[in-house]
Design an enzyme around this catalytic site. Structure first.
Site, short mmCIF file in Angstrom:
data_model
loop_
_atom_site.label_atom_id
_atom_site.label_comp_id
_atom_site.label_asym_id
_atom_site.label_seq_id
_atom_site.Cartn_x
_atom_site.Cartn_y
_atom_site.Cartn_z
N GLU A 175 0.86 -1.18 0.00
CA GLU A 175 0.00 0.00 0.00
C GLU A 175 0.89 1.22 0.00
OE1 GLU A 175 -3.56 2.22 2.55
OE2 GLU A 175 -2.73 0.32 3.27
N ASN A 233 -4.49 4.94 -2.21
CA ASN A 233 -5.75 5.42 -1.64
C ASN A 233 -6.32 6.50 -2.55
OD1 ASN A 233 -6.03 4.10 1.15
ND2 ASN A 233 -3.91 4.78 1.13
N GLU A 265 -7.76 1.97 -3.68
CA GLU A 265 -8.58 1.70 -2.50
C GLU A 265 -9.47 2.91 -2.22
OE1 GLU A 265 -6.07 0.66 0.76
OE2 GLU A 265 -5.17 -1.08 -0.26
N ASP A 295 -12.26 -0.07 0.84
CA ASP A 295 -11.42 0.03 2.03
C ASP A 295 -12.27 0.19 3.29
OD1 ASP A 295 -9.11 0.12 3.47
OD2 ASP A 295 -8.52 2.13 2.84
N GLU A 352 -6.77 -5.97 7.43
CA GLU A 352 -5.88 -4.92 7.93
C GLU A 352 -5.59 -5.09 9.42
OE1 GLU A 352 -6.40 -0.78 5.96
OE2 GLU A 352 -8.41 -1.45 6.49
#
Length: 401
Positions: A175, A233, A265, A295, A352
């Site tokens: 990420e 993101n 995401e 997400d 996560e």
């Protein structure tokens, strides 16, 4: 142990006496008692503020819940310990209420109380820990001109947190996060500058810069034998930029990279209403081969509806489900159901917030495949990532596991 002022709320005479004696044996010299919330308020009027309220919930007269509401934000009670025979799901909800009321939630000792558990919570209070109330001071945002300057001077750096296959330990992707390498203050959190970037309409500029940097890193990793998917993101407001997909495609072409090597995401809380342009952007990203991940799944109120309506092909389960995985059957059931849902929809599921081996093993037992969290690796710079990957591979792909 430093002396603490503790108020015990318990309507059962024997259990109240038992709690008072236990607290005194643990070193608390000032222990007050009350049979219900009304008497507890009267005690506080006489003796003043206390460090801790050890609180039952079900009582005749004013119950513990009403008492907590009365003293919330009053500064009469600093921290709360719950002692109740109510079911775990109700006690968990009460813990959330306590924090929302501006009190510090130390923990839950259940019934019957055990001295070691209570002693640990008393020590936590003295150490200043416990569940911090969301009523804490807000983060001070950076100056707009400073943030613009940081973006222009390339001080907003891409950092990378690996996504790991729980079974094999292999790194399947990273990420891409952002940290501000401030010349005077060191590394600054996104909380300081991301809201400013959003307000100024600069999120796209940051994204395109990160894409360029990260795709170069992806090429370096590939030359070392590591194939990494890059996850970025994407704020829901960025979807309304009709040029977004064409610019992403241009950057991919510049680096001879495939769209399938990217994941975007999107937090579900921002997807309550979708415009035609944003829906078209999502479809075009998928047409390019990019993955779309929903997400913080489970943290909002429209998850299933979003999954049915929008073209996601990955679910990223909110890390809060991991916090009580060991003790809460409902959390385990929610994770198992999400895994089954992902499988039936042909979607991958990433968990996560995995922070220790026990959580890793429990999730592996539930059938989880992909995970992310401090147990595997913290976010790191690109240079650190390129050193970390071969070091991990050299230790059998199971570093820190």
């Amino acid at each position: 142990m430093k002396s603490l002022r503790v108020l015990v709320l318990e309507d059962h005479d024997f259990q109240r006496s038992f709690a008072v004696n236990m607290l005194r044996q643990l070193g608390c010299q000032e222990v007050f008692e009350a049979v219900d919330g009304a008497q507890a308020l009267s005690v506080l009027d006489k003796v003043g503020k206390v460090d801790i309220a050890l609180c039952d919930l079900c009582m005749d007269g004013m119950d513990g819940l009403e008492f907590l509401q009365r003293i919330g934000h009053s500064a009469l009670v600093h921290s709360v310990i719950i002692s109740s025979s109510l079911s775990a799901d109700l006690r968990r909800t009460v813990q959330q209420i306590v924090s929302l009321l501006g009190l510090k939630m130390l923990g839950d000792v259940g019934k019957p109380m055990k001295a070691p558990a209570l002693n640990n919570l008393l020590k936590e209070h003295l150490c200043g820990s416990g569940v911090v109330s969301p009523a804490c001071a807000p983060v001070e945002l950076a100056n707009e001109d400073e943030v613009r300057g940081a973006l222009r001077k390339q001080q907003l750096k891409a950092w990378y947190q690996p996504k790991v296959n729980l079974s094999t330990g292999e790194v399947e992707g990273v990420e891409v996060l952002t940290r501000w390498q401030h010349p005077a203050s060191g590394i600054l959190s996104p909380a300081v500058f991301m809201p400013v970037l959003e307000h100024c309409g600069l999120l796209d500029e940051l994204l395109f810069a990160q894409l360029d940097t990260s795709l170069r890193l992806q090429q370096q990793a590939r030359s070392d034998g590591f194939v990494l998917n890059l996850a970025f993101n994407l704020h829901v407001t960025q979807l309304i930029n009709s040029d977004l997909t064409s610019i992403v495609k241009r950057i991919l072409k510049l680096h001879s990279a495939a769209g399938s090597s990217l994941t975007f995401e999107l937090t579900e809380s921002g997807l309550l209403e979708s415009s035609v342009t944003s829906l078209e952007t999502m479809v075009r990203l998928r047409m390019m081969g990019c993955q779309l991940s929903i997400d913080d799944f489970g943290a909002g109120f429209s998850s299933l509806q979003r999954l049915c309506q929008l073209p996601f092909n990955e679910i990223k389960l909110d890390g809060e489900f991991i916090r009580t995985l060991k003790h809460e059957p409902r959390c385990r059931a929610a994770i198992s159901s999400t895994l089954a849902l992902g499988k039936s929809l042909g979607m991958s599921v990433v968990i996560e917030g995995i922070e220790n081996k026990e959580e890793h093993d429990l999730l592996l037992g539930l059938g989880c495949t992909l995970g992310q969290g401090y147990f595997y690796a913290r976010p790191m710079t690109g240079e650190e990532l390129l050193r970390w990957l071969p070091a991990r591979a050299g230790s059998g792909n199971k570093a820190e596991m």
